[in-house]
Write an enzyme that holds these catalytic residues in place. Sequence first.
Site, PDB file in Angstrom:
ATOM      1  N   ASP A  86     -18.011  71.674  -8.068  1.00  0.00           N
ATOM      2  CA  ASP A  86     -19.372  71.368  -7.631  1.00  0.00           C
ATOM      3  C   ASP A  86     -20.286  71.497  -8.852  1.00  0.00           C
ATOM      4  O   ASP A  86     -20.351  72.567  -9.466  1.00  0.00           O
ATOM      5  CB  ASP A  86     -19.792  72.370  -6.546  1.00  0.00           C
ATOM      6  CG  ASP A  86     -21.144  72.028  -5.933  1.00  0.00           C
ATOM      7  OD1 ASP A  86     -21.975  71.398  -6.613  1.00  0.00           O
ATOM      8  OD2 ASP A  86     -21.377  72.422  -4.779  1.00  0.00           O
ATOM      9  N   ASP A 113     -16.323  64.294 -13.078  1.00  0.00           N
ATOM     10  CA  ASP A 113     -16.989  62.990 -13.021  1.00  0.00           C
ATOM     11  C   ASP A 113     -18.472  63.121 -13.312  1.00  0.00           C
ATOM     12  O   ASP A 113     -19.176  62.116 -13.420  1.00  0.00           O
ATOM     13  CB  ASP A 113     -16.817  62.378 -11.636  1.00  0.00           C
ATOM     14  CG  ASP A 113     -17.513  63.215 -10.565  1.00  0.00           C
ATOM     15  OD1 ASP A 113     -17.191  64.427 -10.466  1.00  0.00           O
ATOM     16  OD2 ASP A 113     -18.387  62.693  -9.848  1.00  0.00           O
TER      17      ASP A 113
END
Length: 239
Positions: free
Chosen positions: A125, A161
């Site tokens: 996260d 990402d």
Amino acid sequence: MGKDKLRRFREMETFDCVVQPQFEEVFHKDYKLKGCWRKDFFHNDNPIVLELGCGRGEYTVAMGRMFPDRNFIGVDIKGARMWRGAKTATEEGMTNVGFLRTRIEFIGSFFDENEVDEIWITFPDPQLDKKRVKKRLTSPGFLQMYSHFLKSDSAINLKTDCLHLHQYTKAVVEHNGLVIESCCSDIYGTEGFADDLLSVKTTYESRFLAEGCKITYLRFSLNGKKELADIEFVPDKEL
């Protein structure tokens, strides 16, 4: 809670590769396996590699298949997701793969000085809210935690990402004078950069790639530093 999730939790309790300590076993105290993972859990003297925030455990299992002479532990708090990797490891009889269900904030209760040889952090996260920067698994506070059990010359790998998290982590590393061993902002866009290990694709990574996201990679070492300074990070304008 759904029936499928309850079934997974019950099945997790039957897997020998899964460690699920109670809160009172680790809060402000050392867990019984601390310093004893090789001897009491893996029953060998091979190096230990952690995947922090392992999710479904796909990367942990993949590394276990690729490197049978190393031990791998996937760490996450979400047992219903971890079930997938634990079930695969159990079905394949993998003796070099384990899973630890706990909060990363408690990680210091589980591993002793120099017990861990490498850390992987895959698609965590990114905690983009400015108020949650210290929750990032590559923030100075977490890196300091890792320094107490990670061998001084060993590497921390970040695959994500999120370009913001990649650049933030790189800035933390550079600000604290740590050694960057490898860095790439698009591992599949640079010919030959993504080797067999970096090319392992989890469910989430495949989804990110389908959405057109670039996958970044950063590998660095702490060099024995146990005190790291916070930074004021300003991302590149294109973010």
